[in-house]
Design a protein around this motif. Structure first.
Motif, PDB file in Angstrom:
ATOM      1  N   LYS A 237     -40.135  44.924   6.835  1.00  0.00           N
ATOM      2  CA  LYS A 237     -41.480  44.383   6.616  1.00  0.00           C
ATOM      3  C   LYS A 237     -41.775  44.262   5.118  1.00  0.00           C
ATOM      4  N   ARG A 238     -41.334  45.256   4.349  1.00  0.00           N
ATOM      5  CA  ARG A 238     -41.596  45.249   2.903  1.00  0.00           C
ATOM      6  C   ARG A 238     -40.877  44.110   2.190  1.00  0.00           C
ATOM      7  N   ILE A 239     -39.698  43.727   2.692  1.00  0.00           N
ATOM      8  CA  ILE A 239     -38.933  42.670   2.015  1.00  0.00           C
ATOM      9  C   ILE A 239     -39.231  41.286   2.592  1.00  0.00           C
ATOM     10  N   GLN A 240     -40.365  41.173   3.296  1.00  0.00           N
ATOM     11  CA  GLN A 240     -40.850  39.880   3.802  1.00  0.00           C
ATOM     12  C   GLN A 240     -39.924  39.259   4.846  1.00  0.00           C
ATOM     13  N   PHE A 241     -39.384  40.104   5.735  1.00  0.00           N
ATOM     14  CA  PHE A 241     -38.504  39.616   6.785  1.00  0.00           C
ATOM     15  C   PHE A 241     -39.181  38.553   7.656  1.00  0.00           C
ATOM     16  N   GLU A 266     -46.088  44.486  15.544  1.00  0.00           N
ATOM     17  CA  GLU A 266     -45.845  43.419  14.569  1.00  0.00           C
ATOM     18  C   GLU A 266     -44.512  42.734  14.820  1.00  0.00           C
ATOM     19  N   PHE A 267     -43.459  43.519  15.065  1.00  0.00           N
ATOM     20  CA  PHE A 267     -42.139  42.929  15.311  1.00  0.00           C
ATOM     21  C   PHE A 267     -42.090  42.265  16.688  1.00  0.00           C
ATOM     22  N   ALA A 268     -42.844  42.792  17.634  1.00  0.00           N
ATOM     23  CA  ALA A 268     -42.899  42.158  18.951  1.00  0.00           C
ATOM     24  C   ALA A 268     -43.537  40.780  18.858  1.00  0.00           C
ATOM     25  N   LEU A 269     -44.619  40.681  18.092  1.00  0.00           N
ATOM     26  CA  LEU A 269     -45.291  39.386  17.923  1.00  0.00           C
ATOM     27  C   LEU A 269     -44.396  38.403  17.175  1.00  0.00           C
ATOM     28  N   TYR A 270     -43.671  38.911  16.162  1.00  0.00           N
ATOM     29  CA  TYR A 270     -42.720  38.049  15.447  1.00  0.00           C
ATOM     30  C   TYR A 270     -41.653  37.536  16.418  1.00  0.00           C
ATOM     31  N   ALA A 271     -41.122  38.451  17.258  1.00  0.00           N
ATOM     32  CA  ALA A 271     -40.058  38.082  18.190  1.00  0.00           C
ATOM     33  C   ALA A 271     -40.523  37.008  19.167  1.00  0.00           C
TER      34      ALA A 271
END
Length: 462
Positions: A237-241, A266-271
């Motif tokens: 998240k910090r490195i703007q993935f 957050e990662f679920a929504l991105y996925a």
């Protein structure tokens, strides 16, 4: 047939793609295993000093195929720790990178084979090491690479767990996973095992996910998946993935500890937006690797859950503790050379040491560690719960909690810019605790072990 044995496959299919050694086909894997097998006696013990390179992975498969038992160790481990382990277990062979600084052959050793940047040393010794006929593999317990305490895994353990992972992740020969974890760590090794079973191509790099070379390699090789521990996802998240363009990515997996609910969402929504599967998993070295998985379609609805048991496994809760049954439950521990001859001591049942609950839909939630408790002024305090409360309040900040009875130590990184008094005030009010028993310690960085988990023992010694 075991996944590591010679398969009826297209021998020209690429097994490994390594930044250092280039491509290795499944046919070349077969040749390597046969050649290396001529230099090792069956049912002997080898110390394999691991890297995420072709030589390391090929050496591991060759050991399994030739019924030689490897102990997988980080090639960067402290020299004195390695020396102590060698004295403790007296291996018959050491398989190490050429020019390795941590292993110095002596007059007892003889170089008998070299390939793919690795040397195989035969160590002459007076006594024979007796190995149980089912023993296939030895791994260190999580976070204790220098400890003589090892986990004994059988051929059935690693085969059954690989089959289960292939089933629930729906893996096939088109997969191209990229290495993000050490192969001597059970999670990293399970990725190698499961993808070897399905005939995939494994991409190997020693660059970390926080280096631009990693992502260049990822894109050039069209990687389809990666795995990570909670710290991995915090740093991503910090490195703007979320803003990266990764069209080949199909699957992200997470294990090795509890991801905060906020970050999981957050990662679920991105996925969902990217059309990628995000799979939360739970496991221990004592269960070979995986015990549960959270189906990706449930990752938002069941945020915080470890999911359901893997195919072939079953959970129960006994006196609040999560208990697992399955063919992947390992044989037990070894604390000395003589223990390598022991039979199965667990008989398919593992008391995990984790406290858990089950919801009305049959999904499990870890609520803490059985031993991660303090008694503060007569009340039991769950250290994992305190960490989760802090992470929920202070987003993207890494905390770690330790202590002794009647004193709770909260570690936080100086770079977070938080006021110690504010943290004490927040926690004391949140859990109704006298602030006099709380101590906030500002340190440069939270120490992590080789697998990216918080190194609590090091914190306790500060």
């Amino acid at each position: 047939m075991y996944f590591f044995e010679e398969q009826v496959l297209d021998k020209d299919r690429i097994y490994l793609r390594s930044e250092k050694e280039g491509s290795v086909t499944y046919g070349e894997l077969d040749c390597f295993c046969k050649e290396m097998g001529t230099h090792m006696e069956k049912r002997t013990l080898v110390f394999l000093l691991c890297q995420n390179t072709a030589g390391s992975v090929l050496g591991y498969i060759a050991c399994l195929r030739n019924r030689v038992v490897p102990l997988l160790l980080d090639c960067k481990m402290d020299y004195n720790m390695l020396k102590d382990l060698i004295c403790h277990y007296e291996p018959d062979y050491v398989f190490a990178p050429k020019g390795h600084q941590g292993y110095s052959p002596d007059e007892r050793t003889q170089l008998v084979y070299e390939a793919y940047g690795y040397n195989l040393y035969d160590i002459s010794k007076e006594t024979e090491t007796k190995l149980n006929e089912d023993l296939a593999l030895l791994l260190t317990t999580s976070g204790s690479t220098g400890s003589p305490k090892l986990v004994r895994q059988s051929y059935e353990n690693i085969q059954s767990n690989a089959e289960s992972i292939v089933e629930y992740l729906e893996l096939n020969e088109k997969e191209r996973p990229i290495s993000t974890l050490p192969m001597n760590y059970t999670y990293g090794l399970s990725i190698i095992n499961s993808h070897t079973l399905c005939g995939a191509t494994i991409l190997l790099t020693e660059h970390t996910m926080f280096e631009h070379e990693f992502w260049e390699y990822f894109k050039a090789e069209e990687a389809t998946s990666f795995g990570g521990v909670p710290f991995t996802y915090e740093m991503l998240k910090r490195i703007q993935f979320f803003h990266m363009d990764l069209p080949s990515l199909r699957t992200m997996t997470q294990a090795g500890g509890k991801l905060s609910r906020a970050l999981q969402k957050e990662f679920a929504l991105y996925a969902i937006k990217a059309g990628v599967k995000f799979v939360i998993m739970y496991g221990q070295t004592e269960a070979t690797a995986r015990m549960s998985w959270l189906p990706p379609e449930c990752v938002l609805e069941k945020a915080g859950s470890i999911g359901i048991s893997i195919p072939g496994g079953a959970f129960s809760i006994v006196d609040g503790e999560l208990v697992y049954e399955g063919k992947n439950v390992t044989l037990g521990y070894a604390k000395c050379k003589e223990d390598l001859a022991k039979k199965d001591e667990r008989h398919g049942v593992l008391y995990t040491g984790d406290l858990a609950r089950k919801d009305e839909d049959g999904f499990y939630y870890i609520t803490g560690r059985k031993k991660r408790f303090l008694k503060i002024l007569g009340s039991r305090v769950n250290l994992d719960e305190i960490e989760q409360i802090l992470k929920g309040r202070y987003k993207d900040v890494c905390f770690a909690c330790t202590g002794v009875d009647d004193r709770l130590d909260i570690f936080v990184e100086k770079g977070a810019g938080l006021c110690s008094e504010e943290i004490v005030d927040f926690i004391s009010k949140k859990i109704k605790m006298n602030d006099g028993v709380l101590q906030v310690r500002q340190i440069d960085s939270i120490p992590l072990n080789h697998s990216g988990k918080i190194h609590y023992r090091e914190l306790e010694e500060m």
